[in-house]
Design a protein around this motif. Structure first.
Motif, PDB file in Angstrom:
ATOM      1  N   ARG B  38      22.364   1.246 -25.830  1.00  0.00           N
ATOM      2  CA  ARG B  38      23.313   1.466 -24.734  1.00  0.00           C
ATOM      3  C   ARG B  38      22.891   0.710 -23.475  1.00  0.00           C
ATOM      4  O   ARG B  38      23.738   0.184 -22.740  1.00  0.00           O
ATOM      5  CB  ARG B  38      23.424   2.963 -24.431  1.00  0.00           C
ATOM      6  CG  ARG B  38      24.291   3.704 -25.432  1.00  0.00           C
ATOM      7  CD  ARG B  38      24.191   5.206 -25.281  1.00  0.00           C
ATOM      8  NE  ARG B  38      24.936   5.885 -26.323  1.00  0.00           N
ATOM      9  CZ  ARG B  38      25.987   6.657 -26.117  1.00  0.00           C
ATOM     10  NH1 ARG B  38      26.416   6.882 -24.903  1.00  0.00           N
ATOM     11  NH2 ARG B  38      26.624   7.217 -27.134  1.00  0.00           N
ATOM     12  N   LEU B  39      21.579   0.683 -23.221  1.00  0.00           N
ATOM     13  CA  LEU B  39      21.093  -0.053 -22.053  1.00  0.00           C
ATOM     14  C   LEU B  39      21.416  -1.533 -22.181  1.00  0.00           C
ATOM     15  O   LEU B  39      21.864  -2.176 -21.227  1.00  0.00           O
ATOM     16  CB  LEU B  39      19.575   0.148 -21.893  1.00  0.00           C
ATOM     17  CG  LEU B  39      19.147   1.484 -21.261  1.00  0.00           C
ATOM     18  CD1 LEU B  39      17.657   1.733 -21.457  1.00  0.00           C
ATOM     19  CD2 LEU B  39      19.482   1.495 -19.758  1.00  0.00           C
ATOM     20  N   ALA B  42      25.132  -1.969 -21.600  1.00  0.00           N
ATOM     21  CA  ALA B  42      25.514  -1.762 -20.196  1.00  0.00           C
ATOM     22  C   ALA B  42      25.036  -2.930 -19.338  1.00  0.00           C
ATOM     23  O   ALA B  42      25.771  -3.417 -18.473  1.00  0.00           O
ATOM     24  CB  ALA B  42      24.945  -0.443 -19.685  1.00  0.00           C
ATOM     25  N   GLU B  43      23.804  -3.401 -19.604  1.00  0.00           N
ATOM     26  CA  GLU B  43      23.293  -4.552 -18.829  1.00  0.00           C
ATOM     27  C   GLU B  43      24.157  -5.773 -19.101  1.00  0.00           C
ATOM     28  O   GLU B  43      24.476  -6.546 -18.195  1.00  0.00           O
ATOM     29  CB  GLU B  43      21.828  -4.822 -19.194  1.00  0.00           C
ATOM     30  CG  GLU B  43      20.878  -3.917 -18.428  1.00  0.00           C
ATOM     31  CD  GLU B  43      19.491  -3.794 -19.060  1.00  0.00           C
ATOM     32  OE1 GLU B  43      19.253  -4.416 -20.111  1.00  0.00           O
ATOM     33  OE2 GLU B  43      18.669  -3.055 -18.503  1.00  0.00           O
ATOM     34  N   GLU B  45      27.279  -5.751 -19.924  1.00  0.00           N
ATOM     35  CA  GLU B  45      28.578  -5.595 -19.269  1.00  0.00           C
ATOM     36  C   GLU B  45      28.473  -5.885 -17.765  1.00  0.00           C
ATOM     37  O   GLU B  45      29.353  -6.533 -17.193  1.00  0.00           O
ATOM     38  CB  GLU B  45      29.135  -4.184 -19.497  1.00  0.00           C
ATOM     39  CG  GLU B  45      30.546  -4.055 -18.947  1.00  0.00           C
ATOM     40  CD  GLU B  45      31.284  -2.799 -19.364  1.00  0.00           C
ATOM     41  OE1 GLU B  45      30.759  -2.036 -20.204  1.00  0.00           O
ATOM     42  OE2 GLU B  45      32.396  -2.606 -18.846  1.00  0.00           O
ATOM     43  N   VAL B  46      27.398  -5.438 -17.151  1.00  0.00           N
ATOM     44  CA  VAL B  46      27.208  -5.724 -15.724  1.00  0.00           C
ATOM     45  C   VAL B  46      27.109  -7.237 -15.514  1.00  0.00           C
ATOM     46  O   VAL B  46      27.778  -7.808 -14.634  1.00  0.00           O
ATOM     47  CB  VAL B  46      25.937  -5.015 -15.179  1.00  0.00           C
ATOM     48  CG1 VAL B  46      25.604  -5.520 -13.769  1.00  0.00           C
ATOM     49  CG2 VAL B  46      26.144  -3.507 -15.146  1.00  0.00           C
TER      50      VAL B  46
END
Lengths: 230, 56
Positions: B38-39, B42-43, B45-46
Motif C-alpha cells: 500500500r505504501l 500510495a507513493e 500515486e503521489v
C-alpha cells in the motif's frame, strides 16, 4: 464493548469450527458465549433471561453453520420466543446496538454467486437477519463468513483467529483500524513479555507504517480535491 | 520489511509456546507485507499526481 455470542449448533462440542472459534475468543474479557442447543436442548427458552442478556450487550452475534440456507432450529426457536410479544406488549428498544453474523459454510464462498452452484449470494441468503435488524433498530454489519474451515491451512487459521477476535471486539472493518488493533494487541503482549523483542518491534513498525500511509492518503485526498499539496 | 525484523518474527513464530500469540505474529507479518504494498502504491500515486502535466 460487551458482545453476546449466541451460538446455534446441534453438536457444538464436536464441531471443529466452533471449537476453534470458542478457543479464539476465550481470553477476550468482554465476550460472552451463549450456546442455545446446550442451554435449551428442548427449545424452551427463558425469555426474560434472554431479554436481559440482550439489554446488557452492545453487540449481538448470531453464530451458526448454514443449514439449508438458514440457521439450525435452535436459533429460530429462540427468535420466535424472545421476540414474541403479548398483546399490547412492545419489544424493548434495541437502538444503538449492533447485530453481526458469524456463519460457517460447507461450500466454498466463491460458489455463492449467480451462475455458480449455489446461485445466490450470501447477502441474499442472509437477508432475513438484515430485515430483523432493521425491524429491531439494530445496526446490521457485514457478516463474517467462514467457508470450508477443514480445508484451511495454518496461515488461514491464524488469519481467521485475528479476524474473529476483531469482529467480536471492534465495529470497524477498515485496514487501518485492523492494523492499529493488532499493533495494540502486540504492544500489550510486549508489556507482559519484555524478554521478547519481536513483539514491541513489530507493534512499533506497524504503527509507524500506518502513520506514514495515513499521511500519504491524506495528501492524495487533498490532491484529488484540488487543495494544497501537503 | 527490514531483514532484522523478518528474523525476529520468524524466530518468534518458531518458538512462541502459545498458539494465539503465534497466530497474532503470523498475521502481523502479513499485514506488514500488505502495508509495504500500500505504501508503494500510495507513493506512486503521489508521484503520478505531482507530475500531472495538466497541472503544470
Amino acid at each position: 464493548m460487551q458482545t453476546l455470542v449466541i451460538v446455534a449448533h446441534p453438536d457444538f462440542d464436536n464441531s471443529g469450527t466452533q471449537n476453534f472459534l470458542r478457543a479464539s475468543s476465550a481470553h477476550l474479557p468482554q465476550v460472552q458465549y451463549h450456546v442455545l442447543d446446550q442451554l435449551y436442548p428442548d427449545y424452551q427458552v427463558d425469555v426474560a433471561r434472554e431479554r436481559q442478556l440482550l439489554q446488557a450487550a452492545d453487540q449481538i452475534i448470531f453464530q451458526f453453520p448454514l443449514y439449508w440456507y438458514s440457521a439450525p432450529a435452535s436459533l429460530k426457536a429462540w427468535l420466535d420466543q424472545v421476540l414474541q410479544t403479548a398483546q399490547e406488549e412492545r419489544l424493548p428498544d434495541y437502538q444503538g446496538k449492533t447485530l453481526g453474523l458469524v456463519v460457517s459454510t460447507g461450500v466454498a464462498a466463491a460458489q455463492f454467486t449467480a451462475g455458480r452452484s449455489e446461485q445466490f449470494t450470501l447477502s441474499e441468503i442472509l437477508r432475513p437477519y438484515q430485515a430483523l435488524a432493521h425491524k429491531l433498530h439494530l445496526t446490521y454489519r457485514a457478516p463474517l463468513i467462514i467457508s470450508q474451515f477443514s480445508h484451511t491451512n495454518d496461515l488461514q487459521k491464524a488469519q481467521l483467529l485475528v479476524q474473529y477476535q476483531q469482529y467480536l471486539t471492534s465495529f470497524s472493518d477498515h485496514f487501518a483500524d485492523q492494523v492499529r488493533w493488532l499493533a495494540q494487541r502486540l504492544q500489550d503482549l510486549a508489556a507482559q513479555n519484555p524478554e521478547e523483542p519481536a513483539l514491541a518491534a513489530v507493534a512499533a513498525t506497524l504503527t509507524a507504517n500506518q502513520d506514514h500511509l495515513d499521511d500519504l492518503n491524506q495528501t492524495i485526498a487533498m490532491m484529488k480535491g484540488g487543495g494544497p499539496i501537503g | 520489511m527490514a531483514d532484522s525484523l523478518q528474523v525476529l518474527i520468524a524466530d518468534y513464530i518458531k518458538k512462541a509456546p502459545d498458539y494465539e500469540n503465534r497466530a497474532l505474529m503470523q498475521v502481523a507479518a502479513e499485514l506488514l507485507k500488505a502495508q509495504a504494498q500500500r505504501l508503494e502504491q500510495a507513493e506512486g500515486e503521489v508521484d503520478g499526481r505531482t507530475w500531472d502535466h495538466r497541472k503544470w
